[in-house]
Design a protein around this motif. Structure first.
Motif, PDB file in Angstrom:
ATOM      1  N   MET A   1       0.825  -1.210   0.000  1.00  0.00           N
ATOM      2  CA  MET A   1       0.000   0.000   0.000  1.00  0.00           C
ATOM      3  C   MET A   1       0.859   1.259   0.000  1.00  0.00           C
ATOM      4  N   ARG A   2       1.926   1.275   0.756  1.00  0.00           N
ATOM      5  CA  ARG A   2       2.675   2.520   0.948  1.00  0.00           C
ATOM      6  C   ARG A   2       3.481   2.878  -0.300  1.00  0.00           C
ATOM      7  N   LEU A   3       3.527   4.185  -0.578  1.00  0.00           N
ATOM      8  CA  LEU A   3       4.255   4.702  -1.733  1.00  0.00           C
ATOM      9  C   LEU A   3       5.715   4.267  -1.711  1.00  0.00           C
ATOM     10  N   HIS A   4       6.384   4.463  -0.589  1.00  0.00           N
ATOM     11  CA  HIS A   4       7.823   4.213  -0.565  1.00  0.00           C
ATOM     12  C   HIS A   4       8.153   2.719  -0.528  1.00  0.00           C
ATOM     13  N   ALA A   5       7.179   1.887  -0.150  1.00  0.00           N
ATOM     14  CA  ALA A   5       7.389   0.449  -0.271  1.00  0.00           C
ATOM     15  C   ALA A   5       7.491   0.073  -1.743  1.00  0.00           C
ATOM     16  N   ALA A   6       6.585   0.626  -2.567  1.00  0.00           N
ATOM     17  CA  ALA A   6       6.630   0.355  -4.001  1.00  0.00           C
ATOM     18  C   ALA A   6       7.864   0.986  -4.631  1.00  0.00           C
ATOM     19  N   LEU A   7       8.177   2.208  -4.256  1.00  0.00           N
ATOM     20  CA  LEU A   7       9.303   2.925  -4.848  1.00  0.00           C
ATOM     21  C   LEU A   7      10.625   2.204  -4.582  1.00  0.00           C
ATOM     22  N   LEU A   8      10.830   1.784  -3.326  1.00  0.00           N
ATOM     23  CA  LEU A   8      12.076   1.075  -3.005  1.00  0.00           C
ATOM     24  C   LEU A   8      12.142  -0.289  -3.690  1.00  0.00           C
ATOM     25  N   ALA A   9      10.989  -0.938  -3.830  1.00  0.00           N
ATOM     26  CA  ALA A   9      10.975  -2.224  -4.534  1.00  0.00           C
ATOM     27  C   ALA A   9      11.415  -2.026  -5.987  1.00  0.00           C
ATOM     28  N   HIS A  10      10.836  -1.038  -6.653  1.00  0.00           N
ATOM     29  CA  HIS A  10      11.181  -0.811  -8.059  1.00  0.00           C
ATOM     30  C   HIS A  10      12.633  -0.368  -8.214  1.00  0.00           C
ATOM     31  N   ARG A  11      13.137   0.432  -7.271  1.00  0.00           N
ATOM     32  CA  ARG A  11      14.550   0.825  -7.333  1.00  0.00           C
ATOM     33  C   ARG A  11      15.465  -0.371  -7.073  1.00  0.00           C
ATOM     34  N   SER A  12      14.962  -1.358  -6.347  1.00  0.00           N
ATOM     35  CA  SER A  12      15.769  -2.549  -6.043  1.00  0.00           C
ATOM     36  C   SER A  12      15.606  -3.630  -7.100  1.00  0.00           C
ATOM     37  N   GLY A  13      14.872  -3.322  -8.175  1.00  0.00           N
ATOM     38  CA  GLY A  13      14.700  -4.292  -9.253  1.00  0.00           C
ATOM     39  C   GLY A  13      13.631  -5.316  -8.984  1.00  0.00           C
ATOM     40  N   ARG A  14      12.739  -5.035  -8.041  1.00  0.00           N
ATOM     41  CA  ARG A  14      11.678  -5.980  -7.709  1.00  0.00           C
ATOM     42  C   ARG A  14      10.325  -5.399  -8.102  1.00  0.00           C
ATOM     43  N   PRO A  15       9.512  -6.149  -8.867  1.00  0.00           N
ATOM     44  CA  PRO A  15       8.209  -5.620  -9.286  1.00  0.00           C
ATOM     45  C   PRO A  15       7.244  -5.560  -8.107  1.00  0.00           C
ATOM     46  N   ALA A  16       6.500  -4.485  -8.013  1.00  0.00           N
ATOM     47  CA  ALA A  16       5.530  -4.326  -6.941  1.00  0.00           C
ATOM     48  C   ALA A  16       4.122  -4.325  -7.513  1.00  0.00           C
ATOM     49  N   VAL A  17       3.186  -4.792  -6.705  1.00  0.00           N
ATOM     50  CA  VAL A  17       1.763  -4.667  -6.997  1.00  0.00           C
ATOM     51  C   VAL A  17       1.189  -3.739  -5.950  1.00  0.00           C
ATOM     52  N   GLY A  18       0.541  -2.659  -6.383  1.00  0.00           N
ATOM     53  CA  GLY A  18       0.073  -1.647  -5.451  1.00  0.00           C
ATOM     54  C   GLY A  18      -1.405  -1.742  -5.160  1.00  0.00           C
ATOM     55  N   LEU A  19      -1.772  -1.541  -3.883  1.00  0.00           N
ATOM     56  CA  LEU A  19      -3.159  -1.306  -3.483  1.00  0.00           C
ATOM     57  C   LEU A  19      -3.237   0.190  -3.196  1.00  0.00           C
ATOM     58  N   CYS A  20      -3.728   0.944  -4.175  1.00  0.00           N
ATOM     59  CA  CYS A  20      -3.554   2.398  -4.189  1.00  0.00           C
ATOM     60  C   CYS A  20      -4.626   3.088  -3.340  1.00  0.00           C
ATOM     61  N   TYR A  21      -4.258   3.459  -2.146  1.00  0.00           N
ATOM     62  CA  TYR A  21      -5.189   4.128  -1.225  1.00  0.00           C
ATOM     63  C   TYR A  21      -5.157   5.639  -1.403  1.00  0.00           C
ATOM     64  N   ASP A  22      -4.162   6.158  -2.139  1.00  0.00           N
ATOM     65  CA  ASP A  22      -3.962   7.595  -2.273  1.00  0.00           C
ATOM     66  C   ASP A  22      -3.490   7.859  -3.707  1.00  0.00           C
ATOM     67  N   PRO A  23      -3.848   9.016  -4.277  1.00  0.00           N
ATOM     68  CA  PRO A  23      -3.417   9.309  -5.659  1.00  0.00           C
ATOM     69  C   PRO A  23      -1.909   9.247  -5.859  1.00  0.00           C
TER      70      PRO A  23
END
Length: 966
Positions: A669-691
């Motif tokens: 859910m968290r923005l920086h969880a997805a951001l750090l995953a993508h920067r680390s080369g790991r694909p993220a799936v987001g549950l977007c609670y905020d724009p």
């Protein structure tokens, strides 16, 4: 005040001390007596010389080991290398100063520090009394100092040639500080110091009191109305006495110079002390101070001086001049550093010559004079995203200008200092921030989403900007506005803006933004909204989130043991990050996520693979991410292995990034969880609670993986499977790299504007009592939050065990009211295991609707000797909270979400182990529970208790022992 002294003090206020070189110094110590303590004076004087100083208070940072239970300056008290390692990695000191308290290092730790290129300096302030306990352990320092000439001889006779003389003094801030004038402390003769078990002191002062107007300050005096003073009152007492009596005899029977001589002379008062050779090398008897042989001799001289005020004033002025010219701690440090820099140490021929060369090389590097830049944000709140933002901004600031030393206005200063190696103070304590901003060259607000109206009304609305608000737009705006009043530049960096539907919130943002020298926002939507509010984009720069600019290569990736074991056992690992969100039914979200993960596990099983899910919390606290993740885990079948890799109190970017390395994908859910995953080369799936989360997936080219928060389990499972099978495409990776480069460029534009600012010639004065500490009491003029509490204590039942049936009184440590409960060990001088004092009560609410109750616990006691002895206990509703009395000197904030007309509460103080004897226990142990405010909750809110420090547990799963009735 004497006109000549006033002029000299004025000249000193504008004087800048600078030796021509500046080092990065880690300063370890404790200012037991507050801002006027010797340790505080030594630390301030280092800053006044322009050094880059990081001070770690030993009461708050747990870096000491005291196996022999030493106290009173006795050693050895070991500073532990591993406890300091994160600070060493981030701050990279050239020198460590162990200031008093018997602190030293083991041989192994000292060697490890020296191998890292660090010079070790030990300061002993209680010689010669502590010499027997110090002499076996001071050799690990490159340079060790003693405060007494007689002790210097002792060290040299013992063959310890790395010890040099570092006499007492006083810092320039102590001399120049301004305190309110009062006649309360006026007296002809005073003595400021303790007299417990000191019959010589009591005998002399009692004799003088028969003939003169005498006042004594401290413990153990036989003269009526004696009191202990500190801080502002200490300075007022020093200025109130015309003649100050000083006793040079130590408890162990040695004669040496006491720090009180410099404190008294530094306030322009005449010092009367015993006659001895060491003192004569610092002050001329009869011209700058007076000497006495006995009480009769002293009484005769006092009579003469009071009858000849011109002579009294002349000697006082001469003593003050000598302080200003020769005896400031700034002078002492410069003398010491001259010796250390050249390793020109008298009688030190036995020092290892290779180490001498190493020290000269280490200290050959000089930084520019420290330029203080304050960075203010939601830091120290155990949110890994915000900590990454701070790492990004602070690193780029210091790279742009070596002079910059970042100081952080934070939620938890101790945590920020330990994690980032940056000096920190409490942002919410506005008197503290007012002191801190006076030495600042710039203030930075951000990054993160601080300009929104989610909490605007709950934080007190617009009026909170003027009555001491602590959260939302107003709470974060007070510090930069204080800076603007005194012409300190203000920059906004990495800010997220919106939503801003509240008209007053928009106007508050407009006003704050109009005061900024530069503004960098983290996305186009924030830029558009701010441009609309301001009517212009002339001062606005748009760039990516600053977490894209964190140098991940400089962060050690520590793979958690649980993750390594799963990988070794052949599991495919999916990371899971969820957070609480009141605007959605999180039970439904958790069930959908669990169903999706179960489906993915079943699909993997058909291919002969097995799935493990690891919880990746980004916000510390058992009721935060950990609780949201756990709500998914409870729906998973036993066949799907699931673990939390880190307890909520143990979050770190190092562990988080290490865990990401082994994840095939992450559901977050968290923005920086997805951001750090993508920067680390790991694909993220987001549950977007905020724009902002939806925007992130779009900007990296993965919009299909950014699902609505209410997505079905089928959609979640499909997205997870696609992410595991496809990973990140070249286009995704390129988009991430472009964002990283753009973030670095944007951040460098912002920090270059700050680096180009002319430095303020900072002078560190003595802070006022409520400016000095992180848990400072708000100014009396500061109003409470705008929303009046709609809750109160009722049916209060006091109880105690082992305190002799003590009863509450209207005044004192054991009392209660409708908005407060207070407990303390009344009449206790030695706490014993089994003692208890507390209140049971009901908290009644004026409405049965959902409410958030803001509570605050106050107790500034932080003596490490009492650790593990006494605990504060709170039970409210279904929750229990327990914390060591000495765990923190900061005020503890608690938020309790409740629905109903009342709830049960118990607040108490429990002794679990015998403690040491002290007459101050009644005052020191006093703790107060306050109702601060109530604000409306949401219909979906469940009962919840959150604490700013420490752990909350289930009251019925982990009950706290109840007190027996007396």
């Amino acid at each position: 005040m004497n006109e000549e002294i006033a002029e000299l003090r004025h000249d000193l206020e504008g004087k800048i001390f600078d030796q021509g070189f500046h080092w990065r110094i880690l300063f370890l110590g404790t200012s037991v007596n507050g801002p006027t303590d010797i340790v505080a004076s030594l630390s301030r004087s280092l800053r006044n010389l322009g050094h880059h100083v990081l001070e770690l208070d030993a009461r708050k940072h747990k870096y000491r080991s005291n196996p022999l239970k030493r106290q009173g300056g006795m050693g050895p008290v070991y500073v532990q290398f591993e406890s300091l390692r994160p600070v060493l990695d981030r701050f990279e000191p050239q020198m460590i100063v162990c200031c008093a308290g018997g602190m030293t290092f083991t041989e192994e730790d000292a060697q490890r520090l020296k191998e890292r290129g660090i010079v070790l300096v030990g300061i002993t302030l209680s010689d010669p009394d502590v010499f027997p306990s110090i002499k076996e352990h001071q050799h690990v320092f490159d340079i060790h100092t003693t405060n007494a000439e007689i002790a210097l001889d002792m060290y040299q006779e013992a063959g310890l040639n790395n010890t040099v003389y570092f006499p007492f003094g006083i810092d320039r801030g102590f001399v120049t500080q301004s305190v309110p004038e009062t006649g309360k402390f006026d007296a002809d003769v005073i003595c400021l110091g303790h007299a417990t078990n000191r019959p010589d002191r009591n005998s002399m002062m009692t004799a003088l009191a028969k003939d003169f107007d005498v006042k004594t300050y401290g413990r153990g005096w036989e003269i009526p109305n004696s009191e202990t003073v500190s801080g502002t009152e200490m300075v007022q007492a020093l200025r109130g006495g015309r003649i100050h009596v000083n006793f040079p005899l130590t408890r162990a029977g040695f004669v040496n110079i006491k720090c009180g001589v410099f404190e008294s002379a530094g306030q322009g008062r005449l010092v009367a002390t015993g006659r001895f050779d060491e003192m004569a090398r610092f002050f001329e008897y009869g011209e700058e101070i007076i000497g006495y042989d006995d009480s009769e001799d002293l009484a005769h001289q006092i009579t003469h001086l009071l009858a000849n005020p011109d002579e009294l004033e002349r000697i006082s002025v001469n003593g003050f001049k000598r302080i200003v010219n020769d005896h400031l701690y700034e002078h002492r440090w410069m003398d010491l550093f001259r010796q250390i820099r050249t390793m020109d140490i008298p009688n030190a021929s036995q020092l290892d010559q290779k180490r001498v060369a190493d020290v000269r090389e280490i200290l050959g590097k000089s930084y520019p004079r420290a330029k203080k830049v304050i960075v203010s944000g939601f830091y120290g709140a155990r949110n890994l995203g915000d900590e990454a933002i701070l790492r990004s901004i602070s690193s780029r600031l210091q790279s742009a200008d070596e002079a910059i030393q970042v100081h952080v206005a934070s939620e938890n200063p101790t945590l920020v200092e330990a994690t980032h190696g940056l000096q920190a103070f409490e942002r919410k304590a506005h008197r503290v921030t007012g002191y801190q901003v006076r030495q600042a060259s710039a203030v930075v607000l951000g990054g993160g989403g601080l300009w929104h109206d989610y909490t605007f009304e709950r934080g007190g609305g617009l009026s909170a900007m003027f009555n001491g608000g602590t959260i939302s737009i107003a709470g974060f705006g007070i510090l930069p506005l204080m800076g603007r009043v005194i012409d300190v530049p203000f920059h906004v960096v990495g800010m997220g803006v919106g939503p801003l539907d509240d008209p007053l919130a928009r106007k508050a943002v407009r006003y704050l933004a109009s005061q900024a020298d530069s503004i960098f926002v983290r996305d186009p939507e924030s830029g558009d909204m701010l441009t609309e509010i301001l009517g212009s984009d002339a001062n606005i720069h748009v760039g990516p989130d600053t977490v894209y600019a964190v140098d991940l290569n400089r962060i050690s990736h520590v793979i958690p043991r649980e993750v390594e074991e799963l990988k070794d056992e052949g599991y495919t690992i999916i990371g899971l990050n969820l957070r609480p969100w009141a605007a959605a039914n999180m039970d439904d979200v958790a069930e959908a996520a669990a169903t999706a993960l179960s489906q993915v596990a079943a699909d993997l099983e058909q291919r002969g693979q097995k799935l493990a899910v690891i919880g990746l919390p980004m916000q510390g606290g058992k009721r935060m991410d950990e609780a949201a993740i756990q709500s998914v885990f409870k729906h998973l079948p036993l066949s799907v292995k699931h673990v939390h890799f880190a307890p909520s109190g143990n979050l770190s970017l190092e562990n988080y990034l290490g865990a990401l390395e082994h994840c095939s994908t992450i559901l977050c859910m968290r923005l920086h969880a997805a951001l750090l995953a993508h920067r680390s080369g790991r694909p993220a799936v987001g549950l977007c609670y905020d724009p902002k989360v939806t925007r992130h997936f779009a900007e990296v080219g993965r919009s299909d993986a950014g699902l609505p928060l209410t997505a079905s389990s089928e959609d979640i499972a499909r997205a997870l499977t696609a992410s595991m099978n496809s990973g990140l495409s070249e286009a995704n990776t390129a988009a991430v790299r472009d964002l990283e480069n753009a973030a670095l460029a944007s951040l460098d534009i912002a920090v270059s504007a700050i680096a180009d600012m002319e430095p303020v010639e900072a002078v560190y004065e003595v802070p006022a009592d409520d400016e000095a500490v992180a848990n400072a009491t708000p100014a009396k003029t500061a109003a409470k939050p705008a929303v009046a509490p709609s809750a109160f204590f009722t049916e209060v039942q006091p109880s105690s065990v082992g305190l002799g049936g003590v009863k509450p009184k209207p005044k004192g440590p054991f009392r209660f009211g409708t908005q407060h409960l207070s407990v303390g060990l009344v009449g206790v001088t030695q706490p014993e295991a089994g003692m208890y004092v507390g209140h049971t009560a009901k908290v009644r609410f004026k409405t049965p609707k959902p409410l958030q109750l803001a509570l605050r616990i106050k107790n500034p006691y932080a003596n490490e000797m009492a650790r593990g002895k006494i605990f504060l206990e709170l039970e409210i509703g279904s929750f229990a909270y327990r914390i060591d009395l000495v765990e923190t000197a900061e005020e503890i904030e608690l938020k309790y979400l409740h629905r109903g007309e009342s709830t049960d509460l118990r607040f108490g103080l429990r002794v679990v182990d015998d403690a040491f004897r002290a007459r101050s226990w009644e005052t020191a142990s006093t703790a107060e529970l306050l109702i601060e405010a109530t604000t409306p909750g949401h219909a979906t809110d469940k009962e919840l208790l959150i604490a700013s420090i420490g752990q909350v547990t289930d009251r019925y799963v982990h009950p706290i022992r109840q007190a027996s009735q007396p």
